[in-house]
Design a protein around this motif. Structure first.
Motif, PDB file in Angstrom:
ATOM      1  N   MET A 224       5.178  13.376  -2.686  1.00 35.52           N
ATOM      2  CA  MET A 224       5.263  14.163  -1.542  1.00 35.52           C
ATOM      3  C   MET A 224       5.139  15.519  -1.592  1.00 35.52           C
ATOM      4  N   GLY A 225       5.726  16.163  -2.438  1.00 38.79           N
ATOM      5  CA  GLY A 225       5.788  17.687  -2.807  1.00 38.79           C
ATOM      6  C   GLY A 225       4.040  17.965  -2.842  1.00 38.79           C
ATOM      7  N   LEU A 226       3.443  17.407  -3.424  1.00 37.06           N
ATOM      8  CA  LEU A 226       1.830  17.880  -3.475  1.00 37.06           C
ATOM      9  C   LEU A 226       1.153  17.690  -2.118  1.00 37.06           C
ATOM     10  N   VAL A 227       1.844  16.607  -1.275  1.00 36.85           N
ATOM     11  CA  VAL A 227       1.272  16.640   0.203  1.00 36.85           C
ATOM     12  C   VAL A 227       1.730  17.709   0.922  1.00 36.85           C
ATOM     13  N   VAL A 228       2.932  18.193   0.715  1.00 31.14           N
ATOM     14  CA  VAL A 228       3.323  19.086   1.581  1.00 31.14           C
ATOM     15  C   VAL A 228       2.662  20.613   1.248  1.00 31.14           C
TER      16      VAL A 228
ATOM     17  N   LEU B 162       0.794  -1.418   0.333  1.00 31.11           N
ATOM     18  CA  LEU B 162       0.088   0.022   0.093  1.00 31.11           C
ATOM     19  C   LEU B 162       0.677   1.177   0.031  1.00 31.11           C
ATOM     20  N   HIS B 163       1.942   1.034  -0.339  1.00 28.72           N
ATOM     21  CA  HIS B 163       3.007   2.447  -0.280  1.00 28.72           C
ATOM     22  C   HIS B 163       2.907   2.839  -1.632  1.00 28.72           C
ATOM     23  N   LYS B 164       1.759   3.380  -2.083  1.00 30.15           N
ATOM     24  CA  LYS B 164       1.677   3.898  -3.318  1.00 30.15           C
ATOM     25  C   LYS B 164       1.014   5.228  -3.087  1.00 30.15           C
ATOM     26  N   PRO B 165       1.134   6.190  -4.241  1.00 33.85           N
ATOM     27  CA  PRO B 165       0.541   7.746  -4.046  1.00 33.85           C
ATOM     28  C   PRO B 165      -0.795   7.546  -3.690  1.00 33.85           C
ATOM     29  N   MET B 166      -1.759   6.829  -3.979  1.00 35.84           N
ATOM     30  CA  MET B 166      -3.039   6.797  -3.675  1.00 35.84           C
ATOM     31  C   MET B 166      -3.302   6.646  -2.144  1.00 35.84           C
ATOM     32  N   TYR B 167      -2.644   5.642  -1.681  1.00 35.01           N
ATOM     33  CA  TYR B 167      -2.893   5.444  -0.214  1.00 35.01           C
ATOM     34  C   TYR B 167      -2.031   6.389   0.679  1.00 35.01           C
ATOM     35  N   ILE B 168      -1.094   7.019   0.155  1.00 36.50           N
ATOM     36  CA  ILE B 168      -0.375   8.040   0.741  1.00 36.50           C
ATOM     37  C   ILE B 168      -1.195   9.300   0.981  1.00 36.50           C
ATOM     38  N   PHE B 169      -1.868   9.489   0.082  1.00 43.20           N
ATOM     39  CA  PHE B 169      -3.024  10.532   0.136  1.00 43.20           C
ATOM     40  C   PHE B 169      -3.953  10.338   1.079  1.00 43.20           C
ATOM     41  N   LEU B 170      -4.515   8.756   1.084  1.00 43.18           N
ATOM     42  CA  LEU B 170      -5.477   8.465   2.002  1.00 43.18           C
ATOM     43  C   LEU B 170      -4.898   8.480   3.381  1.00 43.18           C
ATOM     44  N   VAL B 171      -3.849   8.232   3.660  1.00 42.62           N
ATOM     45  CA  VAL B 171      -3.011   8.526   5.021  1.00 42.62           C
ATOM     46  C   VAL B 171      -3.130   9.880   5.470  1.00 42.62           C
ATOM     47  N   ASN B 172      -2.976  10.741   4.578  1.00 38.40           N
ATOM     48  CA  ASN B 172      -2.823  12.303   4.910  1.00 38.40           C
ATOM     49  C   ASN B 172      -4.276  12.775   5.050  1.00 38.40           C
ATOM     50  N   LEU B 173      -5.516  12.029   4.319  1.00 41.74           N
ATOM     51  CA  LEU B 173      -6.763  12.503   4.671  1.00 41.74           C
ATOM     52  C   LEU B 173      -7.110  12.152   5.851  1.00 41.74           C
ATOM     53  N   SER B 174      -6.690  10.895   6.177  1.00 38.76           N
ATOM     54  CA  SER B 174      -7.225  10.199   7.724  1.00 38.76           C
ATOM     55  C   SER B 174      -6.549  11.270   8.578  1.00 38.76           C
TER      56      SER B 174
ATOM     57  N   PRO C 111      -2.045   4.911 -17.388  1.00 36.29           N
ATOM     58  CA  PRO C 111      -1.522   3.824 -16.539  1.00 36.29           C
ATOM     59  C   PRO C 111       0.086   3.595 -16.698  1.00 36.29           C
ATOM     60  N   LEU C 112       0.225   3.592 -18.003  1.00 38.82           N
ATOM     61  CA  LEU C 112       1.690   3.382 -18.369  1.00 38.82           C
ATOM     62  C   LEU C 112       2.809   4.279 -17.838  1.00 38.82           C
ATOM     63  N   HIS C 113       2.365   5.645 -18.005  1.00 39.44           N
ATOM     64  CA  HIS C 113       3.179   6.725 -17.702  1.00 39.44           C
ATOM     65  C   HIS C 113       2.928   7.106 -15.965  1.00 39.44           C
ATOM     66  N   TYR C 114       2.123   6.378 -15.377  1.00 40.32           N
ATOM     67  CA  TYR C 114       1.814   6.897 -13.951  1.00 40.32           C
ATOM     68  C   TYR C 114       2.783   6.792 -12.951  1.00 40.32           C
ATOM     69  N   PRO C 115       3.652   5.790 -12.759  1.00 35.02           N
ATOM     70  CA  PRO C 115       4.788   5.740 -12.155  1.00 35.02           C
ATOM     71  C   PRO C 115       5.713   6.998 -12.278  1.00 35.02           C
ATOM     72  N   LEU C 116       5.867   7.166 -13.443  1.00 40.55           N
ATOM     73  CA  LEU C 116       6.750   8.518 -13.787  1.00 40.55           C
ATOM     74  C   LEU C 116       5.776   9.846 -13.497  1.00 40.55           C
ATOM     75  N   LEU C 117       4.845   9.908 -13.704  1.00 38.17           N
ATOM     76  CA  LEU C 117       3.951  11.397 -13.571  1.00 38.17           C
ATOM     77  C   LEU C 117       3.932  11.425 -12.006  1.00 38.17           C
ATOM     78  N   MET C 118       3.584  10.168 -11.313  1.00 33.50           N
ATOM     79  CA  MET C 118       3.243  10.458  -9.934  1.00 33.50           C
ATOM     80  C   MET C 118       4.462   9.858  -9.085  1.00 33.50           C
ATOM     81  N   GLY C 119       5.526  10.162  -9.248  1.00 37.43           N
ATOM     82  CA  GLY C 119       6.660   9.634  -8.579  1.00 37.43           C
ATOM     83  C   GLY C 119       6.767  10.068  -7.044  1.00 37.43           C
ATOM     84  N   PRO C 120       7.580   9.382  -6.341  1.00 36.48           N
ATOM     85  CA  PRO C 120       7.576   9.516  -4.889  1.00 36.48           C
ATOM     86  C   PRO C 120       7.970  10.962  -4.683  1.00 36.48           C
TER      87      PRO C 120
END
Length: 313
Positions: free
Chosen positions: A143-147, A57-69, A130-139
Motif C-alpha cells: 500500500m505504501g508503494l501504491v500511495v 485475488l487480494h494479493k499485491p499483484m492484483y492490488i496493483f492491477l486494480v490501481n492500474l485499471s 518466492p519464499l521471501h515474497y510474502p515478507l518482502l511485499m507485505g500489505p
C-alpha cells in the motif's frame, strides 16, 4: 477551419482542433471512439470488481492491477469527452479548464509510469524470491508503494502546471491536438516558456527513464532466473505472468518517450496525434483485454461474477 490570432489581449479560452482537417470522418470517429471509451470503462471496471469481490485475488499483484485499471479509467475520462465533443462541434475549453485537464491527465500518466515499474519489481520479487515474497511485499509495503505512485504523479505535474500557469497567452488560441498537451500549449505562449520547457524535460527524463530502467533491470533478472528453471510448465507460467505487463509497458513507455523525451523524433503534428492516441486510447484497451484473456485467475473471477448475476436474474 481558419486559424487566426486574437491580437495582444490575454485570451480566456482555447479551441481544441483535434482532427479538424478530416471533417468527413468525424461522425465515424465519434461512433468508434465512443464505443472504445465505453469498452475501456466497462472493461477496467470489471477487473476492479473481479479483484475486489474475489478473496483469492487480494494479493499485491492484483492490488496493483486494480490501481492500474482505476488510473486508466480516470486519465481516459480526462481526455476523451472533449475529443468526442470535437467530432460533433467546435471543442472549446477555458484556460483554467485546459490547465486542469493537463494537470489531471499528466499526473495520472506519471503515476502510471511509476506503477508499471512497481508492478515489474513485484514480479521480480515473486519469481526470484518466492519464499521471501510474502515478507518482502507485505500489505503495508504494498500500500505504501501504491500511495507513493499516486502522490508522486500529482507532485511532479503540479510543479509543471504551476510553471505553465505563469505563462501569458495572447493568441492564437487554437491547440492543434485533441486535448491540452504540454508541447502545443506552451507553443502558444506569448511569454518566454523556456523555464517550463527545461523543467518539464528534466522531469520527463527522470519520471520515464528511471522507472523504465527499473523495469528493464527487473525483467533482465527475471529472464536469468527463469532460464535456470528446467523447461516445462514452471518456465511457461513464469513468462506468462510477465507477458501481459510487458505488452502494456512497451506501448505506454514507447509512445511517451517519443513524445516527451525525444519530441524531435515526431516530424508532424499528425504523427504526434497518432502517438497520443496510442497511450490515451490503445493502452487502456490493452489492460482489460490482455489481463482478462491471459490471466486465468482474473478470468475465473469474472466468470464467477457473471454466473452469479445470471443466477440472480
Amino acid at each position: 477551419m481558419e486559424i487566426v490570432p486574437t491580437g495582444n489581449e490575454t485570451i480566456t479560452e482555447f479551441v481544441l482542433l483535434g482532427f479538424y482537417d478530416i471533417p468527413e470522418l468525424h461522425f465515424l470517429f465519434f461512433i468508434v471512439f465512443t464505443a472504445v471509451y465505453v469498452f475501456i470503462i466497462i472493461g477496467n471496471m470489471l477487473i476492479i470488481v473481479a479483484v475486489v469481490s474475489s478473496q483469492r485475488l487480494h494479493k499485491p499483484m492484483y492490488i496493483f492491477l486494480v490501481n492500474l485499471s482505476f488510473l486508466e479509467i480516470l486519465y481516459t475520462s480526462a481526455v476523451m469527452p472533449k475529443m468526442l465533443e470535437g467530432f460533433l462541434q467546435e471543442a472549446t475549453i477555458s484556460v483554467a479548464g485546459c490547465l486542469l485537464q493537463f494537470f489531471i491527465f499528466g499526473s495520472l500518466a506519471t503515476a502510471e509510469c511509476l506503477l508499471l515499474a512497481v508492478m515489474a519489481y513485484d514480479r521480480y520479487l515473486a519469481i526470484c524470491y518466492p519464499l521471501h515474497y510474502p515478507l518482502l511485499m507485505g500489505p503495508r509495503w504494498c500500500m505504501g508503494l501504491v500511495v507513493t505512485t499516486w502522490l508522486s504523479g500529482f507532485m511532479v505535474d503540479g510543479l509543471v502546471v504551476a510553471l505553465v500557469a505563469q505563462l501569458r497567452f495572447c493568441g492564437p488560441n487554437h491547440i492543434d491536438q485533441f486535448y491540452c498537451d504540454f508541447m502545443p500549449l506552451v507553443g502558444l505562449a506569448c511569454s518566454d516558456p523556456r523555464v517550463a520547457q527545461v523543467t518539464t524535460l528534466i522531469l520527463s527524463v527522470f519520471c520515464l527513464t528511471i522507472p523504465f530502467g527499473l523495469i528493464l533491470t527487473s525483467y533482465g533478472r527475471i529472464v536469468v532466473a527463469v532460464l535456470r528453471v528446467p523447461t516445462g510448465a514452471s518456465r511457461r507460467k513464469a513468462f506468462s505472468t510477465c507477458s501481459s505487463h510487458l505488452a502494456v509497458v512497451t506501448t505506454f513507455y514507447g509512445t511517451l518517450m517519443i513524445l516527451y523525451v525525444a519530441p524531435s523524433a515526431v516530424h508532424s503534428q499528425h504523427l504526434s496525434k497518432v502517438f497520443s492516441l496510442l497511450y490515451t486510447v490503445v493502452t487502456p484497451i490493452f489492460n482489460p483485454v490482455i489481463y482478462t484473456l491471459r490471466n486465468k485467475a482474473v478470468h475465473q473471477a469474472l466468470r464467477k461474477i457473471l454466473c452469479i448475476k445470471q443466477t440472480l436474474d
